[in-house]
Design an enzyme around this catalytic site. Structure first.
Site, PDB file in Angstrom:
ATOM      1  N   LYS A  40       0.771  -1.261  -0.083  1.00 42.47           N
ATOM      2  CA  LYS A  40       0.008  -0.140   0.086  1.00 42.47           C
ATOM      3  C   LYS A  40       0.769   1.160  -0.088  1.00 42.47           C
ATOM      4  CE  LYS A  40      -1.743   1.481   4.084  1.00 42.47           C
ATOM      5  NZ  LYS A  40      -1.549   2.835   4.346  1.00 42.47           N
ATOM      6  N   ASN A  41       1.838   1.340   0.838  1.00 42.10           N
ATOM      7  CA  ASN A  41       2.582   2.613   1.051  1.00 42.10           C
ATOM      8  C   ASN A  41       3.717   2.846  -0.181  1.00 42.10           C
ATOM      9  OD1 ASN A  41       1.087   2.988   3.304  1.00 42.10           O
ATOM     10  ND2 ASN A  41       2.746   2.456   4.799  1.00 42.10           N
ATOM     11  N   ARG A  95       1.050  14.007  13.239  1.00 42.18           N
ATOM     12  CA  ARG A  95       1.502  13.958  11.925  1.00 42.18           C
ATOM     13  C   ARG A  95       1.807  15.425  11.232  1.00 42.18           C
ATOM     14  NH1 ARG A  95      -1.022   8.447   9.328  1.00 42.18           N
ATOM     15  NH2 ARG A  95       1.126   8.024   8.822  1.00 42.18           N
ATOM     16  N   PRO A  96       2.737  16.162  11.703  1.00 42.78           N
ATOM     17  CA  PRO A  96       2.807  17.571  10.828  1.00 42.78           C
ATOM     18  C   PRO A  96       3.822  17.144   9.604  1.00 42.78           C
ATOM     19  CG  PRO A  96       4.365  17.257  13.053  1.00 42.78           C
ATOM     20  CD  PRO A  96       3.493  16.075  12.811  1.00 42.78           C
ATOM     21  N   VAL A  97       3.865  18.456   8.904  1.00 37.49           N
ATOM     22  CA  VAL A  97       4.797  18.275   7.854  1.00 37.49           C
ATOM     23  C   VAL A  97       5.761  19.096   7.570  1.00 37.49           C
ATOM     24  CG1 VAL A  97       2.853  17.287   6.388  1.00 37.49           C
ATOM     25  CG2 VAL A  97       2.988  19.767   6.554  1.00 37.49           C
ATOM     26  N   ARG A 133      -3.799  11.071   4.363  1.00 41.80           N
ATOM     27  CA  ARG A 133      -2.716  11.800   4.412  1.00 41.80           C
ATOM     28  C   ARG A 133      -1.661  11.731   3.418  1.00 41.80           C
ATOM     29  NH1 ARG A 133       0.702  14.078   8.164  1.00 41.80           N
ATOM     30  NH2 ARG A 133       2.929  13.484   7.724  1.00 41.80           N
ATOM     31  N   CYS A 149      -4.608  12.844  12.583  1.00 44.88           N
ATOM     32  CA  CYS A 149      -5.327  11.459  12.206  1.00 44.88           C
ATOM     33  C   CYS A 149      -5.331  10.697  13.297  1.00 44.88           C
ATOM     34  CB  CYS A 149      -4.693  10.736  11.044  1.00 44.88           C
ATOM     35  SG  CYS A 149      -3.022  10.109  11.633  1.00 44.88           S
ATOM     36  N   LEU A 200       8.967  18.978   7.968  1.00 43.28           N
ATOM     37  CA  LEU A 200      10.184  18.388   7.404  1.00 43.28           C
ATOM     38  C   LEU A 200      10.064  18.365   5.928  1.00 43.28           C
ATOM     39  CD1 LEU A 200      10.770  15.334   9.691  1.00 43.28           C
ATOM     40  CD2 LEU A 200      12.063  17.693   9.724  1.00 43.28           C
ATOM     41  N   ARG A 243      -9.098   0.576   4.174  1.00 42.64           N
ATOM     42  CA  ARG A 243      -8.157   1.244   3.640  1.00 42.64           C
ATOM     43  C   ARG A 243      -7.112   0.627   3.500  1.00 42.64           C
ATOM     44  NH1 ARG A 243      -6.067   4.597   7.642  1.00 42.64           N
ATOM     45  NH2 ARG A 243      -4.316   4.777   6.257  1.00 42.64           N
ATOM     46  N   ASP A 250       3.868   0.007  12.086  1.00 44.44           N
ATOM     47  CA  ASP A 250       2.529  -0.603  11.587  1.00 44.44           C
ATOM     48  C   ASP A 250       2.353  -2.105  12.001  1.00 44.44           C
ATOM     49  OD1 ASP A 250       2.196   1.925  10.308  1.00 44.44           O
ATOM     50  OD2 ASP A 250       2.981   1.276   8.356  1.00 44.44           O
ATOM     51  N   VAL A 301       7.279   5.975  17.567  1.00 37.44           N
ATOM     52  CA  VAL A 301       7.120   6.713  16.380  1.00 37.44           C
ATOM     53  C   VAL A 301       5.832   7.499  16.264  1.00 37.44           C
ATOM     54  CG1 VAL A 301       6.713   6.576  13.690  1.00 37.44           C
ATOM     55  CG2 VAL A 301       8.500   4.901  14.924  1.00 37.44           C
TER      56      VAL A 301
HETATM   57  C1  UD1 Z   1       4.562   6.597   6.812  1.00 37.56           C
HETATM   58  C2  UD1 Z   1       3.620   5.350   6.448  1.00 37.56           C
HETATM   59  C3  UD1 Z   1       3.090   4.911   7.597  1.00 37.56           C
HETATM   60  C4  UD1 Z   1       3.968   4.288   8.705  1.00 37.56           C
HETATM   61  C5  UD1 Z   1       5.185   5.719   8.863  1.00 37.56           C
HETATM   62  C6  UD1 Z   1       6.233   5.166   9.773  1.00 37.56           C
HETATM   63  C7  UD1 Z   1       2.891   5.803   4.201  1.00 37.56           C
HETATM   64  C8  UD1 Z   1       1.575   6.340   3.279  1.00 37.56           C
HETATM   65  N1  UD1 Z   1       2.575   5.821   5.590  1.00 37.56           N
HETATM   66  O1  UD1 Z   1       3.794   7.483   7.264  1.00 37.56           O
HETATM   67  O2  UD1 Z   1       2.195   3.699   7.451  1.00 37.56           O
HETATM   68  O3  UD1 Z   1       3.482   3.975  10.113  1.00 37.56           O
HETATM   69  O4  UD1 Z   1       5.481   6.030   7.669  1.00 37.56           O
HETATM   70  O5  UD1 Z   1       6.908   4.040   9.255  1.00 37.56           O
HETATM   71  O6  UD1 Z   1       4.047   5.624   3.731  1.00 37.56           O
HETATM   72  N2  UD1 Z   1       6.941  14.006  11.398  1.00 37.56           N
HETATM   73  C9  UD1 Z   1       7.018  15.142  11.896  1.00 37.56           C
HETATM   74  N3  UD1 Z   1       7.355  16.112  11.026  1.00 37.56           N
HETATM   75  C10 UD1 Z   1       7.336  15.866   9.596  1.00 37.56           C
HETATM   76  C11 UD1 Z   1       6.914  14.285   9.212  1.00 37.56           C
HETATM   77  C12 UD1 Z   1       6.938  13.774  10.327  1.00 37.56           C
HETATM   78  O7  UD1 Z   1       7.355  15.679  12.889  1.00 37.56           O
HETATM   79  O8  UD1 Z   1       7.345  16.871   8.810  1.00 37.56           O
HETATM   80  C13 UD1 Z   1       6.724  12.964  12.562  1.00 37.56           C
HETATM   81  C14 UD1 Z   1       5.354  12.000  12.658  1.00 37.56           C
HETATM   82  O9  UD1 Z   1       4.285  13.036  13.390  1.00 37.56           O
HETATM   83  C15 UD1 Z   1       5.437  10.652  13.019  1.00 37.56           C
HETATM   84  C16 UD1 Z   1       7.008  10.768  12.691  1.00 37.56           C
HETATM   85  O10 UD1 Z   1       7.563  11.939  12.189  1.00 37.56           O
HETATM   86  O11 UD1 Z   1       5.850  11.002  14.586  1.00 37.56           O
HETATM   87  C17 UD1 Z   1       7.154   9.650  11.772  1.00 37.56           C
HETATM   88  O12 UD1 Z   1       6.395   9.911  10.547  1.00 37.56           O
HETATM   89  P1  UD1 Z   1       6.735   9.674   9.126  1.00 37.56           P
HETATM   90  O13 UD1 Z   1       7.877   8.786   8.848  1.00 37.56           O
HETATM   91  O14 UD1 Z   1       6.657  10.813   8.062  1.00 37.56           O
HETATM   92  O15 UD1 Z   1       5.225   8.862   8.586  1.00 37.56           O
HETATM   93  P2  UD1 Z   1       4.327   9.101   7.312  1.00 37.56           P
HETATM   94  O16 UD1 Z   1       5.327   9.249   6.179  1.00 37.56           O
HETATM   95  O17 UD1 Z   1       3.308   9.911   7.804  1.00 37.56           O
END
Ligand code: UD1
Length: 444
Positions: free
Chosen positions: A27-28, A126-128, A97, A121, A130, A406, A314, A336
């Protein structure tokens, strides 16, 4: 309201499983590779795309941008030769997301992107930031207005510039966004402290198949030399390691021998190691085939989730269901996501003995779980409840199937073929995920 909101799963536990499971595409990987097709002005064919609600939603995002899609079984033909819009629709982004991933390729190819913030979620905020900071380092002007991220590349060339980017945390999504953006940038980009997940490597391989120049994917330093354009490809997605891991736990929790393929065991090293510690064996029968062989007792273990190659967050909920039946006490530390232990309350309703302390769960093994009506709170929590129900005494009813649909391609069909006593009771308006996916992706 989702089409599966009024459906429930009924599972009568205690049946041994046996047979073989065909694992679907990841999926991912599929989600991010679909976003990555925006980088290419020639048609691409993606294979091994699972039939999931999340895939359908990513399809809706691409359709809204003017991309043409055609679903053909497990394949998806994507034609992003003309991108009519550079704004992703809020109603879809808010429900998926991963649709935020379009920001990188849109910006790289069109010089402009507007993508609503995905918001929180069920498993955390889950901020963005980065993603945003990395795009800014590559020369993008990024600001957030009325809940939407507006990004554009200033200047006449509209091309991002290569940059050296250090990620404070090895975020999977940020690594993927920045790697995609860098493929078409002017010059070299280096992502340090990059995520090393297999899905990041799959995305890199897909981009390379389109002519991108990427080195180091799968290590903590990824180097991308930008090229002016990418070309068509036909690409097969890797098998889903989380689906495979979930079925391995199904074998463990029902003390059953089952085989799985295709599986890449190197993607499951941490999961396989823990299953061994718990007394089972995962036998590698071939390059992409494994078999779970149960032991006589399930031993307790401690698990701490972490970025790959650490134990995957996961798989945390599924292991908690298994630990609930261990011969002793286990400990899970979730590092995480900050809110990913909501299945504890539901497992306790089934007779588990789990105490929560912040991001830690202490699981005291019990000899037997008992069926109860339960509510799935997120995708992997749903899987944990299904697993617990397979082992529990009596018939468990699971609500909240929109989460399961999903991310698991025909979970109940695959379990039924292994001999599980599982059925979906569907309300009048409910429609199965797979036919919906077919119809929507071919409708426009
Ligand atoms: C992806 C996977 C999800 C998996 C996760 C960790 C997809 C669609 N989803 O989610 O299934 O559980 O990786 O292996 O691929 N964070 C920040 N700032 C940012 C980005 C992330 O603080 O800008 C934090 C998040 O809140 C979280 C941690 O980093 O606590 C890990 O997030 P991230 O590795 O980015 O996971 P996703 O890409 O959202």
């Amino acid at each position: 309201m989702s089409d599966t909101d009024d459906a429930v799963l009924e599972i009568t536990g205690g049946t041994k499983l046996s047979g073989h499971v065909s694992v679907s595409g990841a999926k991912n990987s599929a989600l991010v590779v679909m976003a990555g097709t925006l980088l290419c002005s020639q048609p691409c064919r993606l294979r091994n795309i699972p039939h999931l609600m999340d895939i359908e939603r990513m399809g809706e995002v691409l359709l809204a941008l003017g991309v043409k899609l055609k679903r053909d079984g497990d394949a998806l033909d994507v034609n992003a030769s003309s991108i009519a819009h550079t704004k992703a629709p809020y109603d879809v982004v808010s429900r998926l997301r991963a649709s935020f991933f379009v920001i990188g390729p849109l910006l790289a190819r069109m010089g402009v992107a507007r993508v609503p913030l995905p918001g929180g979620c069920a498993i955390g905020a889950r901020p963005v930031e980065l993603h945003v900071r990395g795009l800014q380092a590559m020369g993008a002007d990024v600001h957030i207005e009325h809940g939407t991220v507006h990004a554009y590349v200033p200047g006449s060339g509209k091309r991002l510039k290569g940059a050296r980017i250090y990620l404070d945390y090895p975020s999977v999504g940020a690594t993927e966004t920045l790697m995609m953006a860098a493929t078409l940038a002017d010059g070299e980009t280096v992502i340090e402290n990059a995520a090393q997940e297999p899905e990041v490597v799959d995305l890199a391989n897909f981009c390379r198949a389109m002519g991108a120049r990427i080195r180091g994917a799968g290590t903590n330093t990824i180097t991308i030399a930008g090229v002016p354009r990418l070309h068509t490809t036909d690409y097969g997605i890797i098998p889903d390691r989380i689906e495979a891991g979930t079925f391995l736990v199904a074998g463990a929790i029902t003390r059953s021998e089952i085989s799985l393929s295709p599986v890449l065991p190197e993607h499951l090293t941490a999961v396989i190691a823990k299953l061994h510690d718990m007394g089972g064996q995962v036998v590698v029968d071939g390059p992409s085939r494994v078999r779970y062989v149960p032991g006589s007792v399930i031993h307790p273990v401690d698990i701490q989730t972490g970025p790959f190659p650490g134990f995957p967050t996961d798989m945390q909920a599924q292991f908690m269901a298994l630990m609930a039946l261990c011969d002793g006490n286990s400990l899970i530390t979730e590092t995480v996501f900050e809110n990913r232990l909501r299945h504890v309350a539901e497992l306790n309703r089934m007779g588990a003995d789990i105490r929560l302390n912040g991001n830690c769960a202490v699981i005291k093994g019990v000899p037997q779980l008992s069926a109860a009506p339960v509510l799935a709170t997120d995708l992997r929590a749903s899987a944990a409840l299904v697993l617990a129900a397979l082992a529990a005494q009596g018939t468990t009813t699971i609500q909240g199937l929109q989460h399961l649909d999903r991310g698991y391609d025909d979970l109940e069909g695959k379990l039924r073929r292994l001999g599980a006593n599982i059925r979906r009771q569907v309300g009048d308006s409910a429609i199965a995920a797979a036919p919906l996916t077919e119809s929507l992706l071919n409708s426009r």
